[in-house]
Scaffold this motif. Structure first.
Motif, PDB file in Angstrom:
ATOM      1  N   GLN A  91      22.629  14.319  -6.127  1.00 44.14           N
ATOM      2  CA  GLN A  91      21.599  14.909  -5.268  1.00 44.14           C
ATOM      3  C   GLN A  91      21.631  14.331  -3.854  1.00 44.14           C
ATOM      4  O   GLN A  91      21.302  15.021  -2.887  1.00 44.14           O
ATOM      5  N   PHE A 114      21.267  10.642  -9.046  1.00 49.07           N
ATOM      6  CA  PHE A 114      20.972  10.236  -7.676  1.00 49.07           C
ATOM      7  C   PHE A 114      22.150  10.528  -6.754  1.00 49.07           C
ATOM      8  O   PHE A 114      21.976  11.100  -5.671  1.00 49.07           O
ATOM      9  N   LEU A 128      13.770  13.771  -5.845  1.00 50.10           N
ATOM     10  CA  LEU A 128      14.865  13.483  -6.763  1.00 50.10           C
ATOM     11  C   LEU A 128      14.459  13.910  -8.163  1.00 50.10           C
ATOM     12  O   LEU A 128      13.372  13.567  -8.638  1.00 50.10           O
TER      13      LEU A 128
END
Length: 441
Positions: free
Chosen positions: A338, A335, A55
């Protein structure tokens, strides 16, 4: 073309006439919590994760390569062994017996180590086609519920899951336990709480652990369990509780103009300008536009001519009441953006595939079943619910008290009793072919 959307706010007895515009969202493909594992502990236990992708966080760039995505899907037997290893094999290497596989509260704050692993939610409006009974039943008569109870009691009895009391401070207690860094599997609040700009991110996973243990690593996976799926925030994207009504006095010409304005400000290419402002003035993209995070500038940095009326920030005009794209809906949070991109690529069918999300077999609402059957079931449920719940509560009480020795035998007796208490009258309605399955919607 959506049969459900065409029913909401429809004028009764009239075709193609509506009271207003019904809002919709992307929340049937958004998970409030996600399964998060200690990646360093998994590696210590000898597990190799497939397709690890880190991430990228603009909010906390110092924690690069600390949170990953993987499409590794652990089976139920995998989970049992992992919980054992996390509890007994000293995964943090401190020589103390102070770690656990997971914790259990019996609330929505830890769903990924309970019923979600078995492909259902504890929503009584959901009806599932039971593989053994071949009836449409609510979760508390669904055979995977039995399997879920067997798993939880086994993990608690063996000490691999740590029980926490069910009280009004569950989230606070969970946060405190997770912060200690002694739990291997957790349910993390999704979105900008995970290395994002949320003001509570420092108090939530994984930052709550990384502050004291900066060497820890984490991985987000699909829901564990052979039948495990992500739990959606909502069942449907349509939201009849949020409607834009149109007065009867509005002429066709005004209605057409109103729809043009809505289309321009809510659906057009300029929507982001109304919602977030001007790129390079109110915000910048962290990377590739529309594929990376949005970083908002501080209000005091925005020139007066570009600030909102009566406020230093940009005035909001466009909103999210008609946005069905998850990335856009959550403001291109790092977050969420992705997560969607990752599972769109690595999950068979993509992130939005129904196979990735828990769905009912049939759903109880005035919009998803004939009016006569809806009314009939509503009356039937009102008459029988108390007796049905008495049987269920007694059974569950015995489960948690450790009085169930042979779960399969006791389950058969429980089903016999709960059908006799009134569930049979529910099943007679829900087995009707007049009630469409969820797939029809």
């Amino acid at each position: 073309s959506d049969p459900l959307g065409q029913q909401l706010n429809q004028v009764k007895g009239e075709k193609n006439e509506y009271y207003g515009f019904t809002s919709f969202s992307c929340l049937s493909t958004y998970a409030e919590y996600v399964p998060m594992w200690r990646l360093d502990w998994l590696k210590e236990a000898g597990y190799k994760m497939t397709n690890l992708v880190p991430l990228t966080s603009e909010a906390y760039p110092e924690f690069v390569n600390k949170v990953y995505f993987s499409n590794t899907k652990f089976t139920l037997e995998d989970v049992k062994e992992i919980y054992r290893a996390f509890t007994q094999d000293d995964p943090d290497g401190n020589g103390l017996d102070d770690t656990y596989g997971s914790v259990y509260t019996g609330t929505d704050s830890d769903v990924y180590n309970s019923y979600v692993m078995f492909g259902f939610v504890n929503d009584e409006n959901y009806f599932y086609l039971d593989p053994e009974l071949e009836d449409y039943v609510p979760y508390f008569a669904y055979s995977p519920y039995r399997d879920c109870l067997k798993f939880i009691t086994e993990m608690l009895d063996r000490g691999f899951m740590r029980p926490l009391p069910d009280n009004n401070a569950v989230e606070e207690e969970l946060s405190a336990v997770w912060k200690n860094g002694k739990i291997g599997f957790m349910n993390a609040i999704s979105g900008s709480s995970i290395l994002g700009f949320d003001e509570q991110a420092m108090n939530r996973l994984p930052l709550s652990i990384l502050q004291s243990d900066p060497e820890a690593t984490f991985v987000v996976t699909p829901a564990p369990g052979t039948d495990g799926k992500f739990k959606p925030y909502r069942t449907f994207d349509w939201n009849p509780e949020c409607t834009y009504p149109v007065g009867i006095q509005v002429s066709d010409e005004k209605l057409e103009r109103l729809m043009q304005i809505l289309e321009y400000s809510y659906f057009g290419e300029d929507w982001l300008r109304y919602k977030l402002g001007i790129s390079g003035v109110h915000y910048v993209w962290a990377g590739e536009p529309l594929q990376s995070s949005v970083i908002m500038d501080k209000p005091e940095n925005i020139p007066p001519k570009y600030s909102g009326l009566g406020t230093p920030v940009f005035g909001q005009f466009g909103n999210i009441d008609f946005i069905d794209d998850t990335k856009i809906y959550f403001g291109y949070d790092a977050f969420t953006t992705q997560l969607v991109t990752y599972f769109d690529h690595y999950n068979q069918g993509g992130y939005y595939a129904n196979s990735f999300w828990i769905r009912p077999g049939k759903y109880y609402s005035e919009y998803t079943m004939p009016e006569t059957l809806y009314d009939r079931f509503t009356v039937t449920k009102e008459k029988t619910y108390k007796d049905i719940m008495a049987v269920h509560d007694d059974f569950v009480k015995k489960v948690w008290a450790g009085e169930i020795i042979h779960m399969d035998n006791e389950w058969d007796e429980y089903i016999r009793q709960i059908y006799g208490a009134g569930l049979k009258s529910w099943v007679d309605i829900w087995n009707s072919k007049q009630i469409d399955t969820f797939d029809e919607f």
